[in-house]
Write a protein that holds these residues in place. Sequence first.
Motif, PDB file in Angstrom:
ATOM      1  N   ARG A   1     -47.088 -62.321 -35.671  1.00 47.88           N
ATOM      2  CA  ARG A   1     -45.513 -62.957 -35.095  1.00 47.88           C
ATOM      3  C   ARG A   1     -44.871 -62.123 -35.599  1.00 47.88           C
ATOM      4  O   ARG A   1     -44.724 -61.331 -36.373  1.00 47.88           O
ATOM      5  N   PRO A   2     -43.568 -61.347 -34.722  1.00 37.94           N
ATOM      6  CA  PRO A   2     -42.530 -61.445 -34.688  1.00 37.94           C
ATOM      7  C   PRO A   2     -41.738 -61.849 -36.293  1.00 37.94           C
ATOM      8  O   PRO A   2     -41.121 -62.970 -35.580  1.00 37.94           O
ATOM      9  N   VAL A   3     -41.121 -61.231 -37.103  1.00 37.78           N
ATOM     10  CA  VAL A   3     -40.200 -61.458 -37.717  1.00 37.78           C
ATOM     11  C   VAL A   3     -38.635 -62.095 -37.269  1.00 37.78           C
ATOM     12  O   VAL A   3     -37.262 -62.247 -37.283  1.00 37.78           O
ATOM     13  N   ILE A   4     -38.325 -61.075 -36.402  1.00 38.48           N
ATOM     14  CA  ILE A   4     -37.239 -60.794 -35.291  1.00 38.48           C
ATOM     15  C   ILE A   4     -37.516 -60.532 -33.923  1.00 38.48           C
ATOM     16  O   ILE A   4     -38.029 -59.232 -33.880  1.00 38.48           O
ATOM     17  N   SER A   5     -37.029 -61.150 -33.180  1.00 38.49           N
ATOM     18  CA  SER A   5     -38.060 -61.085 -32.087  1.00 38.49           C
ATOM     19  C   SER A   5     -37.164 -61.036 -30.402  1.00 38.49           C
ATOM     20  O   SER A   5     -37.550 -60.647 -29.644  1.00 38.49           O
ATOM     21  N   SER A   6     -35.684 -61.219 -30.935  1.00 37.36           N
ATOM     22  CA  SER A   6     -34.918 -60.286 -29.913  1.00 37.36           C
ATOM     23  C   SER A   6     -34.091 -60.022 -30.386  1.00 37.36           C
ATOM     24  O   SER A   6     -33.878 -59.206 -31.433  1.00 37.36           O
ATOM     25  N   VAL A   7     -33.274 -58.549 -29.119  1.00 36.94           N
ATOM     26  CA  VAL A   7     -32.122 -57.596 -30.305  1.00 36.94           C
ATOM     27  C   VAL A   7     -31.021 -58.671 -29.541  1.00 36.94           C
ATOM     28  O   VAL A   7     -30.782 -59.479 -28.702  1.00 36.94           O
ATOM     29  N   PRO A   8     -30.081 -58.822 -30.630  1.00 37.51           N
ATOM     30  CA  PRO A   8     -28.853 -59.643 -30.802  1.00 37.51           C
ATOM     31  C   PRO A   8     -28.150 -59.554 -29.471  1.00 37.51           C
ATOM     32  O   PRO A   8     -28.024 -57.697 -29.387  1.00 37.51           O
ATOM     33  N   PRO A   9     -27.225 -59.984 -28.836  1.00 38.77           N
ATOM     34  CA  PRO A   9     -26.536 -59.428 -27.592  1.00 38.77           C
ATOM     35  C   PRO A   9     -25.448 -58.091 -28.642  1.00 38.77           C
ATOM     36  O   PRO A   9     -24.963 -58.501 -29.310  1.00 38.77           O
ATOM     37  N   GLY A  10     -25.349 -57.085 -27.549  1.00 40.25           N
ATOM     38  CA  GLY A  10     -24.067 -56.272 -27.847  1.00 40.25           C
ATOM     39  C   GLY A  10     -24.682 -55.151 -28.055  1.00 40.25           C
ATOM     40  O   GLY A  10     -23.829 -53.791 -28.297  1.00 40.25           O
ATOM     41  N   TYR A  11     -26.122 -54.798 -28.177  1.00 37.68           N
ATOM     42  CA  TYR A  11     -27.181 -53.482 -28.527  1.00 37.68           C
ATOM     43  C   TYR A  11     -28.274 -53.803 -27.613  1.00 37.68           C
ATOM     44  O   TYR A  11     -28.370 -54.781 -26.702  1.00 37.68           O
TER      45      TYR A  11
END
Length: 491
Positions: free
Chosen positions: A153-163
């Motif tokens: 599984r990914p350890v960071i699975s989304s891009v935070p808002p603003g990017y």
Amino acid sequence: MHMMTREEKYRLIEQARPGELAQLRDQVERSPWRQSYHIQAPTGLLNDPNGFSYYQGEYHLFYQWFPLGTEHGMKYWYHTKSSNLAVWEGLGIGIAPGGPYDSHGAYSGSAIEKDGQLYMMYTGNTRDEAWTRHPYQCLASMDADGRIVKLNRPVISSVPPGYTDHFRDPKVWKSGKDYYCVIGAQRTDLTGCAVLYRSEDLLDWTFMGEMKSGLSPFGYMWECPDYFELDESGVLIFSPQGLQADGDLYNNIYQTGYVIGQPLDLSTGEFRHGAFRELDRGFDFYAAQTTQGPDGRRILVAWMGLPDVAYPTDTHGWSGCLTIPRQLTIQGGNKLIQQPVPELAKLRKTQSGATLTLKDEVKHLNGFDGTSYELICEISMFDAEELGLEFRASGHEKTVLKYDTGQKKIILDRTFSGQAMDEINGNIRRCGFNADRLKFHLFVDTSSVEIFINDGEEVFTSRIFPDPASKEIRLFCSGGTAEFRVCKWDI
Ligand code: FRU
């Protein structure tokens, strides 16, 4: 040249057509420009160095690899290791893409040791049916026997808002008991930046916000950020895209450089630093990555190439190589000095040299030739207007490195180096330099040159594609006299 379709570019190595790899290997074997001591791909395209680390007594260095062609397609991590930073052993695939979170490439990232394992954090590139990118930050681990497994599984699975979805290339480090990573990003207003995350275990990451640098706006995307501390200063190396050329600066289509300042404040993300400087003044240098050796040295390696630039070996089934490892020090609080690691002396074979004074002439010393060598040329200028070296030279080819004492500039000219290069990148680079003694330290290989000026104050890195018969090394001086001391070791 046949351009691959999207489907062809995003094939895994198992999906190669029967005979395709053998044909590529065959093409590669016939290429006159294979390097003799630089890391290069067995077939296909090499780009960024990845996962540079020291683990269990050896240096590990991976690179971005598309095995099936010289376009940017399905990227793997190819694994190499070395006990001495001079001779590298190719170990084959390190990380293979093709899972749900890296379906379209195991993109760039870094490595760090934890609990006896080497952890690799990288960007999983995926594309949906509409060909929209969804980047995931993924983790893989290697044990002491060199077995690599990907976390499912990914350890960071989304891009935070603003990017935007240009969000990649995690570089991990440890400070105190926590882990941090810096990621290259693009804001939704299409400006580049770097963002920070914190973790206690490399598995759960908390978004800390942006690295608050004084550079804004500064290009439309920052790739491959690398933060480290050296001599009590904080250093951020990164590859910004979208800077405009400014006189002798930023002449490549994309840059790689650094800022130095007070150590990054990990509680606020504040980073106070001086001006951005390019790491290299040559033509082919990108996506640099560093690691720390067991003795505390900070060592840098980069891709000797650029995105979106065609290379003459593209028609030979391969492209790209890595630079030699360079060790970094800080001069005067604001400048990085790059020196070839001393271990490279292990590559030295036959030595030859001379000391001579030239007056308005071009001199080819008998037998002073080569296609793969290390050369140190020290010059005291007396009163000459121009002086320098021509190398990989013959009747019709030469690569010229010179100092113009009037303009006080070092000039590298590859106009007549051999096979013409992509026009987009130009053929002359100049760099202001004030000195009355010069030391040119060159590492020449079959199709490249890395030039360290006055012990690493400036560096020029370039691919060149000369005829194998263009071997002469000539010294020259015009408009006066100069004294040359040269020493060469074949490699
Ligand atoms: C830089 C880069 C990275 C990316 C990788 C893909 O050259 O574009 O940002 O992770 O190459 O190969």
